[in-house]
Motif scaffolding. Structure first.
Motif, PDB file in Angstrom:
ATOM      1  N   GLU A 109      -9.544 -14.754  -1.280  1.00 16.52           N
ATOM      2  CA  GLU A 109      -8.530 -14.890  -2.320  1.00 16.52           C
ATOM      3  C   GLU A 109      -8.036 -13.519  -2.779  1.00 16.52           C
ATOM      4  OE1 GLU A 109      -7.018 -17.717  -3.329  1.00 16.52           O
ATOM      5  OE2 GLU A 109      -8.196 -18.593  -1.697  1.00 16.52           O
ATOM      6  N   VAL A 110      -8.953 -12.575  -2.906  1.00 19.93           N
ATOM      7  CA  VAL A 110      -8.559 -11.213  -3.276  1.00 19.93           C
ATOM      8  C   VAL A 110      -7.778 -10.584  -2.132  1.00 19.93           C
ATOM      9  CG1 VAL A 110      -9.408  -8.919  -3.922  1.00 19.93           C
ATOM     10  CG2 VAL A 110     -10.510 -10.967  -4.856  1.00 19.93           C
ATOM     11  N   TYR A 111      -8.242 -10.796  -0.899  1.00 18.83           N
ATOM     12  CA  TYR A 111      -7.538 -10.230   0.257  1.00 18.83           C
ATOM     13  C   TYR A 111      -6.116 -10.771   0.379  1.00 18.83           C
ATOM     14  CZ  TYR A 111     -11.970  -8.316   1.987  1.00 18.83           C
ATOM     15  OH  TYR A 111     -13.130  -7.614   2.136  1.00 18.83           O
ATOM     16  N   ARG A 112      -5.907 -12.009  -0.028  1.00 15.00           N
ATOM     17  CA  ARG A 112      -4.544 -12.567   0.018  1.00 15.00           C
ATOM     18  C   ARG A 112      -3.590 -11.772  -0.875  1.00 15.00           C
ATOM     19  NH1 ARG A 112      -4.770 -17.739   2.521  1.00 15.00           N
ATOM     20  NH2 ARG A 112      -6.864 -18.595   2.376  1.00 15.00           N
ATOM     21  N   VAL A 113      -4.106 -11.302  -1.995  1.00 12.20           N
ATOM     22  CA  VAL A 113      -3.286 -10.460  -2.876  1.00 12.20           C
ATOM     23  C   VAL A 113      -2.891  -9.192  -2.126  1.00 12.20           C
ATOM     24  CG1 VAL A 113      -3.247  -9.117  -5.009  1.00 12.20           C
ATOM     25  CG2 VAL A 113      -4.321 -11.377  -4.989  1.00 12.20           C
ATOM     26  N   PHE A 114      -3.842  -8.600  -1.389  1.00 12.14           N
ATOM     27  CA  PHE A 114      -3.558  -7.372  -0.645  1.00 12.14           C
ATOM     28  C   PHE A 114      -2.601  -7.627   0.520  1.00 12.14           C
ATOM     29  CE2 PHE A 114      -8.026  -5.916  -2.013  1.00 12.14           C
ATOM     30  CZ  PHE A 114      -7.536  -5.462  -3.224  1.00 12.14           C
ATOM     31  N   ILE A 115      -2.638  -8.811   1.089  1.00  8.32           N
ATOM     32  CA  ILE A 115      -1.691  -9.152   2.154  1.00  8.32           C
ATOM     33  C   ILE A 115      -0.291  -9.260   1.563  1.00  8.32           C
ATOM     34  CG2 ILE A 115      -0.968 -10.995   3.728  1.00  8.32           C
ATOM     35  CD1 ILE A 115      -4.032 -11.480   4.200  1.00  8.32           C
ATOM     36  N   ASP A 116      -0.180  -9.923   0.420  1.00  9.55           N
ATOM     37  CA  ASP A 116       1.126 -10.078  -0.227  1.00  9.55           C
ATOM     38  C   ASP A 116       1.620  -8.772  -0.849  1.00  9.55           C
ATOM     39  OD1 ASP A 116       1.085 -12.746   0.472  1.00  9.55           O
ATOM     40  OD2 ASP A 116       0.385 -13.434  -1.494  1.00  9.55           O
ATOM     41  N   HIS A 117       0.678  -7.918  -1.277  1.00 12.97           N
ATOM     42  CA  HIS A 117       1.025  -6.658  -1.946  1.00 12.97           C
ATOM     43  C   HIS A 117       0.160  -5.527  -1.370  1.00 12.97           C
ATOM     44  CE1 HIS A 117       3.337  -8.928  -4.916  1.00 12.97           C
ATOM     45  NE2 HIS A 117       2.319  -9.776  -4.933  1.00 12.97           N
ATOM     46  N   PRO A 118       0.427  -5.090  -0.144  1.00 14.37           N
ATOM     47  CA  PRO A 118      -0.426  -4.078   0.497  1.00 14.37           C
ATOM     48  C   PRO A 118      -0.485  -2.754  -0.258  1.00 14.37           C
ATOM     49  CG  PRO A 118       1.539  -4.524   1.821  1.00 14.37           C
ATOM     50  CD  PRO A 118       1.533  -5.515   0.705  1.00 14.37           C
TER      51      PRO A 118
ATOM     52  N   LEU B 134      -1.277  -2.363  -3.160  1.00 16.99           N
ATOM     53  CA  LEU B 134      -2.369  -2.423  -4.136  1.00 16.99           C
ATOM     54  C   LEU B 134      -3.743  -2.117  -3.524  1.00 16.99           C
ATOM     55  CD1 LEU B 134      -1.250  -5.595  -6.115  1.00 16.99           C
ATOM     56  CD2 LEU B 134      -0.962  -3.197  -6.762  1.00 16.99           C
ATOM     57  N   ARG B 135      -3.873  -2.293  -2.237  1.00 13.96           N
ATOM     58  CA  ARG B 135      -5.172  -2.096  -1.580  1.00 13.96           C
ATOM     59  C   ARG B 135      -5.775  -0.704  -1.831  1.00 13.96           C
ATOM     60  NH1 ARG B 135      -8.352  -4.580   2.306  1.00 13.96           N
ATOM     61  NH2 ARG B 135      -9.556  -3.120   3.569  1.00 13.96           N
ATOM     62  N   PRO B 136      -5.004   0.387  -1.786  1.00 15.36           N
ATOM     63  CA  PRO B 136      -5.604   1.714  -2.010  1.00 15.36           C
ATOM     64  C   PRO B 136      -6.286   1.877  -3.368  1.00 15.36           C
ATOM     65  CG  PRO B 136      -3.436   1.948  -1.025  1.00 15.36           C
ATOM     66  CD  PRO B 136      -3.599   0.495  -1.399  1.00 15.36           C
ATOM     67  N   TYR B 137      -5.934   1.041  -4.336  1.00 17.16           N
ATOM     68  CA  TYR B 137      -6.594   1.121  -5.644  1.00 17.16           C
ATOM     69  C   TYR B 137      -8.039   0.610  -5.573  1.00 17.16           C
ATOM     70  CZ  TYR B 137      -1.982   1.949  -7.641  1.00 17.16           C
ATOM     71  OH  TYR B 137      -0.758   2.477  -7.949  1.00 17.16           O
ATOM     72  N   PHE B 138      -8.358  -0.105  -4.493  1.00 17.71           N
ATOM     73  CA  PHE B 138      -9.682  -0.709  -4.366  1.00 17.71           C
ATOM     74  C   PHE B 138     -10.498  -0.178  -3.197  1.00 17.71           C
ATOM     75  CE2 PHE B 138      -6.919  -3.397  -6.742  1.00 17.71           C
ATOM     76  CZ  PHE B 138      -7.683  -3.662  -7.854  1.00 17.71           C
ATOM     77  N   TYR B 139      -9.825   0.371  -2.208  1.00 16.83           N
ATOM     78  CA  TYR B 139     -10.544   0.864  -1.038  1.00 16.83           C
ATOM     79  C   TYR B 139     -10.167   2.296  -0.676  1.00 16.83           C
ATOM     80  CZ  TYR B 139     -11.913  -3.973  -0.455  1.00 16.83           C
ATOM     81  OH  TYR B 139     -12.445  -5.225  -0.667  1.00 16.83           O
ATOM     82  N   GLY B 140      -9.261   2.902  -1.428  1.00 13.68           N
ATOM     83  CA  GLY B 140      -8.787   4.236  -1.090  1.00 13.68           C
ATOM     84  C   GLY B 140      -8.935   5.267  -2.197  1.00 13.68           C
ATOM     85  N   ARG B 141      -9.695   4.949  -3.222  1.00 19.28           N
ATOM     86  CA  ARG B 141      -9.948   5.872  -4.346  1.00 19.28           C
ATOM     87  C   ARG B 141      -8.683   6.290  -5.100  1.00 19.28           C
ATOM     88  NH1 ARG B 141     -14.488   9.660  -1.458  1.00 19.28           N
ATOM     89  NH2 ARG B 141     -16.061   8.044  -1.391  1.00 19.28           N
ATOM     90  N   LYS B 142      -7.658   5.488  -4.995  1.00 24.19           N
ATOM     91  CA  LYS B 142      -6.421   5.793  -5.711  1.00 24.19           C
ATOM     92  C   LYS B 142      -6.614   5.515  -7.198  1.00 24.19           C
ATOM     93  CE  LYS B 142      -1.449   4.964  -5.512  1.00 24.19           C
ATOM     94  NZ  LYS B 142      -0.366   4.260  -4.810  1.00 24.19           N
ATOM     95  N   PRO B 143      -6.276   6.484  -8.048  1.00 24.61           N
ATOM     96  CA  PRO B 143      -6.438   6.277  -9.498  1.00 24.61           C
ATOM     97  C   PRO B 143      -5.564   5.119 -10.000  1.00 24.61           C
ATOM     98  CG  PRO B 143      -5.971   8.583  -9.001  1.00 24.61           C
ATOM     99  CD  PRO B 143      -5.764   7.812  -7.729  1.00 24.61           C
TER     100      PRO B 143
END
Length: 130
Positions: free
Chosen positions: A38-47, A49-58
């Protein structure tokens, strides 16, 4: 005859418990991957956003974007906490240490998740304790 029947019942009960434990372990894994999807679906729809969770983006400064990221952080924290509790309660899942490592990885790579967990440690006690 009675002792033989008792021995057979004991073996059957042990086998039934073994099967139930294996099923419980598989159920834990299935539930966690479903929740994580379900969380990954958010990242598929809004890629973006993924760096905020896996890329150390502030966390973003823009309030609307920040609210979106923090909502996902809360969803992810709920999923991670549920997994920690479930894997602890059902050792037959045989992947508690893997899940702990994944939780640590996400916390280390997501300033947004880390901020949310530190702000509300009582909401996610197992995740907070890692």
């Amino acid at each position: 005859m009675t002792i033989g029947l008792l021995a057979w019942q004991t073996r059957a009960a042990a086998k039934q418990a073994e099967v139930a434990n294996a099923f419980a372990g598989a159920t834990v894994l299935h539930n966690q991957t479903t929740s994580l999807r379900e969380v990954y679906r958010v990242f598929i729809d809004h890629p973006e956003l993924r760096p905020y969770f896996y890329g150390r983006k502030p966390c973003p400064r823009n309030q609307r974007q920040r609210d979106r990221v923090m909502t996902i952080a809360e969803m992810l924290a709920d999923t991670l906490e549920d997994g920690l509790v479930a894997h602890h309660l059902v050792p037959a899942s045989e992947s508690e240490s893997d899940w702990i490592n994944y939780c640590r990885h996400v916390r280390a790579n997501s300033p947004a998740l880390e901020e949310w967990v530190q702000r509300h440690p009582g909401w996610w006690p197992k995740l907070s304790a890692l």
